[in-house]
Design a protein around this motif. Structure first.
Motif, PDB file in Angstrom:
ATOM      1  N   LYS A   1      55.461 -20.313 -43.768  1.00 39.89           N
ATOM      2  CA  LYS A   1      54.121 -20.560 -44.315  1.00 39.89           C
ATOM      3  C   LYS A   1      53.179 -19.431 -43.912  1.00 39.89           C
ATOM      4  CE  LYS A   1      54.562 -25.603 -44.225  1.00 39.89           C
ATOM      5  NZ  LYS A   1      54.058 -26.851 -43.650  1.00 39.89           N
ATOM      6  N   GLY A   2      52.389 -18.974 -44.908  1.00 39.99           N
ATOM      7  CA  GLY A   2      51.448 -17.901 -44.674  1.00 39.99           C
ATOM      8  C   GLY A   2      52.045 -16.521 -44.840  1.00 39.99           C
TER       9      GLY A   2
ATOM     10  N   THR B   1      51.084 -15.912 -51.523  1.00 38.23           N
ATOM     11  CA  THR B   1      51.423 -16.261 -50.141  1.00 38.23           C
ATOM     12  C   THR B   1      52.018 -17.663 -50.105  1.00 38.23           C
ATOM     13  OG1 THR B   1      49.618 -14.896 -49.316  1.00 38.23           O
ATOM     14  CG2 THR B   1      50.480 -16.570 -47.812  1.00 38.23           C
ATOM     15  N   VAL B   2      53.045 -17.853 -49.247  1.00 41.36           N
ATOM     16  CA  VAL B   2      53.705 -19.159 -49.144  1.00 41.36           C
ATOM     17  C   VAL B   2      52.727 -20.153 -48.531  1.00 41.36           C
ATOM     18  CG1 VAL B   2      55.608 -20.444 -48.137  1.00 41.36           C
ATOM     19  CG2 VAL B   2      55.973 -18.084 -48.893  1.00 41.36           C
ATOM     20  N   ILE B   3      52.503 -21.248 -49.267  1.00 42.60           N
ATOM     21  CA  ILE B   3      51.600 -22.274 -48.752  1.00 42.60           C
ATOM     22  C   ILE B   3      52.318 -23.595 -48.473  1.00 42.60           C
ATOM     23  CG2 ILE B   3      49.574 -21.267 -49.838  1.00 42.60           C
ATOM     24  CD1 ILE B   3      49.873 -23.310 -52.079  1.00 42.60           C
ATOM     25  N   ALA B   4      53.597 -23.718 -48.905  1.00 44.06           N
ATOM     26  CA  ALA B   4      54.400 -24.914 -48.619  1.00 44.06           C
ATOM     27  C   ALA B   4      55.871 -24.542 -48.747  1.00 44.06           C
ATOM     28  CB  ALA B   4      54.044 -26.051 -49.561  1.00 44.06           C
ATOM     29  N   GLN B   5      56.746 -25.323 -48.057  1.00 47.91           N
ATOM     30  CA  GLN B   5      58.184 -25.026 -48.109  1.00 47.91           C
ATOM     31  C   GLN B   5      58.969 -26.325 -47.980  1.00 47.91           C
ATOM     32  OE1 GLN B   5      58.107 -22.672 -44.283  1.00 47.91           O
ATOM     33  NE2 GLN B   5      59.994 -23.860 -43.897  1.00 47.91           N
TER      34      GLN B   5
ATOM     35  N   LEU C   1      53.912 -20.937 -53.781  1.00 50.08           N
ATOM     36  CA  LEU C   1      53.108 -19.748 -53.543  1.00 50.08           C
ATOM     37  C   LEU C   1      51.705 -19.934 -54.099  1.00 50.08           C
ATOM     38  CD1 LEU C   1      55.611 -16.953 -54.618  1.00 50.08           C
ATOM     39  CD2 LEU C   1      55.043 -17.619 -52.298  1.00 50.08           C
ATOM     40  N   SER C   2      50.756 -19.271 -53.482  1.00 56.79           N
ATOM     41  CA  SER C   2      49.465 -19.119 -54.147  1.00 56.79           C
ATOM     42  C   SER C   2      49.659 -18.152 -55.328  1.00 56.79           C
ATOM     43  CB  SER C   2      48.431 -18.575 -53.157  1.00 56.79           C
ATOM     44  OG  SER C   2      48.870 -17.324 -52.654  1.00 56.79           O
TER      45      SER C   2
END
Length: 640
Positions: free
Chosen positions: A505-506, A536-540, A558-559
């Motif tokens: 994340k991030g 940017t990765v905001i969840a996984q 991703l955003s």
């Protein structure tokens, strides 16, 4: 003057544990003290190496290694080594304390020993050497000085491995031979090499000395004695004592063969021959004259002088003095005049005594001796001498009785039985040890079952990530596979957790994609709009630290990446940056050691947050990236 009082170690506390009480011996390589182990409250013997040896690093390293090997040797005829250590300039061994005398002391006091007594000394010595040989240890200095006879009749061999440790010192690099020249094998003299057959040779020389009262070779210098070991054949004992049994001549000749290949393979092989010779010798033998000191007959020497000193067989080795007996004066025989009445009366009396003796012999009983705890070979000899028909049963495991000692007899000690009755002797096979079975690659339930089948239990389960072992399988055990452990011991299992899901994340998309693929995952990305930082990765999914298999699909949200531009918080138009605030450049720490990278960033004026990625020790991603200008104190996130 009492040298003990002037010894600087007497009265000292060695290594904070051993209180040195008195000095009992001093040799060419070490001094031996009686000490009290204050930790275990027991009396021990402490052998302290001389300063010249303790100052040699090569000796100290070899000495420690040999001490560990000897400490693992557990045998009733070996002086046990308890501990090894150093205290300043003192390098020492802590050993079993054996009150008594050395075999050399006995030889000085008594001279030679009768044949059966000589073998009764050699049998436990050979048993000790045989146990060492089976463990891969070579003594290298077998001699009467290294054989201890305790006050309670036990025989112990001491100083295993010390000669080998001395070989590592500078003292041996000038051509000095290690060992005692009178007992040194030809190969030790010529090349310095020694194996188990070298110990056999030395044991053969010692048996010769016990039987004859002298060593086979004597010379003005040590080198002259060494020369004879290499070039001469050791004489058999009957060359000095014609009445010596051929069995003993053969035993000495085989043990002292110049070619090692012609000797018994090891001390155990010589032990078997010694036991057989002991069985074949007569139970009792008359007194035998001592051997005069001098060269064997036939070697340019005069016949030995008459000697009236006699040694009585079957006496205590420690306490029996040598006694003198004078031969009675010869008397002139008188003419025989038979008295027929007396002869007839004697015949009747002999017949009556014979019948009475036969009747009493039918009801003679003997008592089973106390053999438990004794070496099985010695116990067998005692039982046969007492009149039993001995049978050695199958050895049984024991945690309390050392291997090779008697566990029990049937009938038990103190039982009265008829003469020549059968006596079953059961020896100890040592503690029962079970090898840890190979359960690597099994699942937990199968591993538990396999351990239970051999009498072991699972003592704990730990998980560890692995790129090679599938999740849920055993990676290793503790103790490791093959190690010998007690029955019922606990074995810990280390199970594979497969791969552990990193926290991404991030992280920017390109860095997350590279790191996940490098770790063996298959990343998938889904874009979402309302996010402050683009791409940017905001969840996984799976969540960080989840256990998953190699090749698993990782789905990340991703955003939105459409504008392709980064806008850090301090770059936004709607945020005012303090004009007086210091601006620093973020160092590029990708692929550097995590600790070094953290130190470098802090030195540049930013704070650091470290997040687990694949679990490696190097930085795999960083935000903000290297080269970015940021206000001092900005947080930089690292993944490893």
């Amino acid at each position: 003057m009492d040298t003990t009082l002037t010894d600087p170690l007497v009265g000292k506390l060695l290594d904070g544990r051993y209180r040195v009480e008195s000095r009992i011996a001093r040799g060419g390589m070490a001094t031996v003290y009686v000490a009290l182990d204050i930790r275990l409250d027991r009396t021990v013997a402490v052998k302290v190496m001389h300063r010249s040896l303790a100052e040699d690093p090569a000796f100290v390293r070899r000495f420690i290694g040999e001490a560990k090997s000897v400490a693992s040797l557990s045998h009733p005829n070996v002086v046990h080594v308890f501990d090894q250590g150093t205290d300043g300039d003192n390098v020492y061994l802590s050993m079993e304390y054996v009150p008594g005398r050395t075999l050399r002391d006995v030889l000085r006091a008594r001279g030679r020993l009768p044949a059966r007594e000589a073998l009764e000394v050699m049998i436990p010595v050979l048993a000790a050497l045989g146990a060492a040989h089976q463990a891969g240890l070579v003594h290298r200095d077998v001699k009467p000085e290294n054989v201890l006879l305790s006050d309670d009749g036990r025989i112990k061999v001491v100083d295993f491995g010390l000669a080998r440790a001395i070989e590592a010192t500078n003292q041996t690099r000038t051509g000095v031979m290690i060992g005692t020249i009178g007992y040194m094998s030809p190969e030790q003299v010529t090349s310095g090499a020694a194996d188990v057959r070298s110990d056999v040779y030395s044991a053969g020389i010692m048996l010769f000395e016990l039987l004859t009262g002298r060593q086979p070779y004597e010379g003005d210098t040590p080198m002259s004695v060494a020369y004879r070991h290499v070039h001469d054949t050791v004489p058999v004992p009957s060359a000095l004592l014609p009445e010596t049994s051929p069995l003993l001549d053969t035993l000495v000749a085989q043990a002292t063969a110049r070619d090692p290949a012609d000797r018994p393979a090891d001390a155990t092989a010589m032990l078997v021959a010694a036991v057989e010779a002991h069985r074949a010798l007569p139970r009792e033998s008359g007194p035998v004259p001592s051997v005069p000191v001098g060269p064997p007959r036939g070697q340019d020497s005069a016949p030995p002088p008459a000697n009236q000193t006699l040694i009585q067989p079957r006496v205590d080795l420690l306490t029996s003095p040598v006694t003198d007996h004078a031969a009675p004066a010869a008397r002139k025989p008188e003419r025989f005049r038979p008295n027929w009445f007396v002869i007839a009366l004697a015949v009747v009396m002999v017949a009556a005594v014979g019948v009475t003796g036969w009747l009493f012999s039918q009801s003679t009983t003997i008592t089973v001796p106390k053999l438990v705890g004794k070496n099985v070979t010695i116990a067998e000899g005692e039982a046969r001498q007492a009149g039993f028909a001995v049978e050695i049963g199958k050895a049984e495991n024991s945690e309390d009785v050392p291997k090779g000692n008697v566990i029990r007899t049937d009938p038990e000690a103190g039982t009265e039985v008829e003469g020549k009755s059968k006596l079953l002797i059961i020896a100890s096979a040592g503690p029962k040890r079970i090898p840890v079975p190979n359960v690597v690659g099994l699942d937990e339930n199968s591993a538990r079952t396999k351990l239970a089948e051999v009498g072991l239990v699972v003592g704990g389960v730990k998980k560890q990530s692995s790129e090679t072992v599938p999740r849920g399988q055993v990676m290793k055990t503790s103790p490791a596979v093959g190690n010998q452990v007690k029955e019922g011991s606990k074995v810990a299992l280390v199970m594979s957790a497969g791969l552990v899901m990193p926290d991404v994340k991030g992280m920017p998309r390109d860095q997350a994609d590279a790191m996940l693929r490098g770790a063996g995952f298959t990343p998938e990305f889904v874009e979402q709009t309302d996010a402050a930082q683009p791409c940017t990765v905001i969840a996984q999914d799976p969540q960080p630290n989840a256990e998953i298999d190699k090749g698993a699909v990782v789905r990340m949200t991703l955003s939105q990446c459409s504008n392709g531009e980064w806008h850090w918080p301090w770059e936004n138009n709607d945020q005012n940056v303090n004009e007086d605030q210091q601006i620093v450049v973020v160092p590029n720490v990708l692929f550097k050691d995590v600790r070094a990278a953290r130190d470098e960033l802090r030195a540049a004026g930013v704070s650091v947050k470290v997040k687990r990625g694949s679990g490696r020790a190097t930085v795999l991603a960083q935000i903000p990236p290297g080269g970015q200008q940021v206000p001092a104190g900005t947080e930089v996130t690292l993944w490893h």
